[in-house]
Design an enzyme around this catalytic site. Structure first.
Site, PDB file in Angstrom:
ATOM      1  N   ASP A  86     -97.558 -27.010 -60.072  1.00 19.64           N
ATOM      2  CA  ASP A  86     -97.602 -27.921 -58.924  1.00 19.64           C
ATOM      3  C   ASP A  86     -96.954 -27.318 -57.679  1.00 19.64           C
ATOM      4  O   ASP A  86     -97.088 -27.869 -56.583  1.00 19.64           O
ATOM      5  CB  ASP A  86     -96.897 -29.234 -59.270  1.00 19.64           C
ATOM      6  CG  ASP A  86     -97.737 -30.116 -60.181  1.00 19.64           C
ATOM      7  OD1 ASP A  86     -98.891 -29.741 -60.458  1.00 19.64           O
ATOM      8  OD2 ASP A  86     -97.237 -31.167 -60.614  1.00 19.64           O
TER       9      ASP A  86
ATOM     10  N   ASN B 165     -81.255 -27.954 -47.161  1.00 18.47           N
ATOM     11  CA  ASN B 165     -81.576 -28.346 -48.537  1.00 18.47           C
ATOM     12  C   ASN B 165     -82.567 -27.405 -49.225  1.00 18.47           C
ATOM     13  O   ASN B 165     -82.187 -26.638 -50.086  1.00 18.47           O
ATOM     14  CB  ASN B 165     -82.133 -29.766 -48.565  1.00 18.47           C
ATOM     15  CG  ASN B 165     -81.215 -30.740 -49.248  1.00 18.47           C
ATOM     16  OD1 ASN B 165     -80.038 -30.457 -49.462  1.00 18.47           O
ATOM     17  ND2 ASN B 165     -81.727 -31.910 -49.594  1.00 18.47           N
ATOM     18  N   ASP B 166     -83.841 -27.515 -48.860  1.00 18.96           N
ATOM     19  CA  ASP B 166     -84.828 -26.756 -49.616  1.00 18.96           C
ATOM     20  C   ASP B 166     -86.130 -26.524 -48.860  1.00 18.96           C
ATOM     21  O   ASP B 166     -86.438 -27.199 -47.878  1.00 18.96           O
ATOM     22  CB  ASP B 166     -85.134 -27.442 -50.957  1.00 18.96           C
ATOM     23  CG  ASP B 166     -85.533 -28.909 -50.816  1.00 18.96           C
ATOM     24  OD1 ASP B 166     -86.206 -29.243 -49.823  1.00 18.96           O
ATOM     25  OD2 ASP B 166     -85.168 -29.716 -51.686  1.00 18.96           O
TER      26      ASP B 166
ATOM     27  N   TYR C  22     -84.406 -32.389 -54.909  1.00 22.31           N
ATOM     28  CA  TYR C  22     -85.698 -32.231 -55.584  1.00 22.31           C
ATOM     29  C   TYR C  22     -85.615 -31.167 -56.670  1.00 22.31           C
ATOM     30  O   TYR C  22     -86.205 -31.303 -57.746  1.00 22.31           O
ATOM     31  CB  TYR C  22     -86.744 -31.867 -54.536  1.00 22.31           C
ATOM     32  CG  TYR C  22     -88.187 -31.875 -55.011  1.00 22.31           C
ATOM     33  CD1 TYR C  22     -88.555 -32.401 -56.252  1.00 22.31           C
ATOM     34  CD2 TYR C  22     -89.188 -31.385 -54.177  1.00 22.31           C
ATOM     35  CE1 TYR C  22     -89.877 -32.415 -56.655  1.00 22.31           C
ATOM     36  CE2 TYR C  22     -90.522 -31.398 -54.584  1.00 22.31           C
ATOM     37  CZ  TYR C  22     -90.862 -31.910 -55.817  1.00 22.31           C
ATOM     38  OH  TYR C  22     -92.168 -31.913 -56.219  1.00 22.31           O
ATOM     39  N   SER C  23     -84.864 -30.104 -56.408  1.00 26.70           N
ATOM     40  CA  SER C  23     -84.719 -29.031 -57.395  1.00 26.70           C
ATOM     41  C   SER C  23     -84.167 -29.563 -58.716  1.00 26.70           C
ATOM     42  O   SER C  23     -84.643 -29.207 -59.800  1.00 26.70           O
ATOM     43  CB  SER C  23     -83.809 -27.926 -56.841  1.00 26.70           C
ATOM     44  OG  SER C  23     -83.588 -26.923 -57.803  1.00 26.70           O
ATOM     45  N   LEU C  24     -83.161 -30.422 -58.642  1.00 25.51           N
ATOM     46  CA  LEU C  24     -82.575 -31.009 -59.852  1.00 25.51           C
ATOM     47  C   LEU C  24     -83.603 -31.855 -60.591  1.00 25.51           C
ATOM     48  O   LEU C  24     -83.729 -31.777 -61.822  1.00 25.51           O
ATOM     49  CB  LEU C  24     -81.357 -31.858 -59.478  1.00 25.51           C
ATOM     50  CG  LEU C  24     -80.657 -32.591 -60.620  1.00 25.51           C
ATOM     51  CD1 LEU C  24     -80.105 -31.612 -61.649  1.00 25.51           C
ATOM     52  CD2 LEU C  24     -79.543 -33.478 -60.082  1.00 25.51           C
TER      53      LEU C  24
ATOM     54  N   ASP D 142     -78.782 -39.164 -46.165  1.00 26.46           N
ATOM     55  CA  ASP D 142     -78.851 -37.716 -46.320  1.00 26.46           C
ATOM     56  C   ASP D 142     -79.898 -37.104 -45.392  1.00 26.46           C
ATOM     57  O   ASP D 142     -79.704 -35.999 -44.876  1.00 26.46           O
ATOM     58  CB  ASP D 142     -79.170 -37.363 -47.772  1.00 26.46           C
ATOM     59  CG  ASP D 142     -78.001 -37.647 -48.712  1.00 26.46           C
ATOM     60  OD1 ASP D 142     -76.870 -37.778 -48.219  1.00 26.46           O
ATOM     61  OD2 ASP D 142     -78.223 -37.751 -49.932  1.00 26.46           O
ATOM     62  N   GLY D 143     -81.001 -37.807 -45.168  1.00 30.46           N
ATOM     63  CA  GLY D 143     -82.036 -37.298 -44.275  1.00 30.46           C
ATOM     64  C   GLY D 143     -81.542 -37.110 -42.852  1.00 30.46           C
ATOM     65  O   GLY D 143     -81.913 -36.154 -42.167  1.00 30.46           O
TER      66      GLY D 143
END
Length: 289
Positions: A176, A146-147, A189-191, A72-73
């Site tokens: 955080d 993504n984010d 990361y959101s999930l 994915d990266g």
């Protein structure tokens, strides 16, 4: 589509061998295969008979589509430049999870869908993130799939975060950090931070606090035409921004982050019939349990 630009991630296991298999398959099926000449020293002995090496700008200009080999990266890295050139991209997984990629490196026969014209194109919205200094100058501007993550430094306990939407104050908390994600990024990361799963072809923006120090602070979803502004509090703290998982960049006092929908769209090639919820169940449920 006859010309393909192949982007292999050479940090993956057996990366040269996998790149050679992909390039040979494409060459045998009468594609013109382009590879960045910056990788020539590492790949020449593996793929030189199947490809033409050229600089990346030339490859992106000439190609009909892009294949990104890795995880994915690798796809996240390829997305902004393929979108800027309006070229569709296919992800081939040679990593671990490969949630966003369409096929594994062992499934190259499925690439026949491109030659047969039976593939599909999925459009994904992108975000544009800018860092604005205290004088109003734009010092960073990037497109992402993504984010955007704004988080505390290694030795900070909590950071103060103020969020406004279309210049209207919306949320303020200590925690955080915060994640601003696309629908594609909603399963990352959101999930993990408690954000919602959003279908990737939706047009919206998810805002997810990271461990907020208040029970009333929750994730929320915005229309894609909104502009989100994140301003750190006035207390001196270490704060950092990461865009699509890239290196953390310090956000200095007086700077703010502005996130909005990008003008570009990412076109993703799908050669399988696997749907979004099939991938959810296959990658995020079964492989985790």
């Amino acid at each position: 589509m006859k010309t393909v630009y192949v982007i292999p991630n050479l940090l993956k296991n057996q990366a040269q061998e996998v790149a050679a298999r992909v390039c040979k398959y494409l060459f045998d099926n009468e594609y013109d295969v382009l590879v960045d000449d910056g990788l020539k020293a590492e790949l020449e002995n593996y793929i030189s008979k199947y490809v033409k090496f050229c600089n990346e700008d030339e490859a992106l200009e000439k190609c009909d589509f892009v294949i990104a080999i890795g995880g994915d990266g690798t796809l996240l890295h390829a997305a902004p430049k393929t979108a800027k050139h309006n070229k569709p991209v296919l992800g081939i997984n040679n990593g671990k999870l490969g949630f966003m990629t369409d096929i594994d490196a062992s499934e190259l026969d499925k690439l026949s869908a491109i030659k047969d014209g039976t593939y599909k194109i999925e459009e994904r919205m992108l975000l544009e993130a800018s860092v604005i200094d205290k004088d109003g100058n734009e010092i960073i501007k990037e497109i992402l799939l993504n984010d955007v993550v704004i988080t505390k430094g290694a030795f900070s306990r909590l950071v103060d975060v103020k969020i406004s939407v279309d210049s209207i104050p919306t949320m303020e908390f200590r925690g955080d950090g915060i994640i601003i994600s696309t629908p594609t990024g909603s399963t990352g990361y959101s999930l993990s931070a408690g954000g919602p799963i959003i279908e990737p072809n939706a047009k919206c923006i998810a805002v997810t606090p990271i461990c907020p120090h208040a029970l009333s602070i929750k994730s929320f979803v915005l229309s894609s035409d909104r502009t989100v502004c994140i301003e750190p509090g006035t207390v001196a703290q270490d704060r950092y921004i990461s865009i699509d998982g890239n290196d953390h960049i310090e956000v200095k006092e007086g700077e703010k982050i502005v996130v909005r929908q990008a003008d570009e769209l990412l076109k993703m090639i799908r050669v399988t019939d696997q749907g979004f919820y099939d991938r959810i169940n296959g990658k995020l449920v079964k492989e985790v349990l």
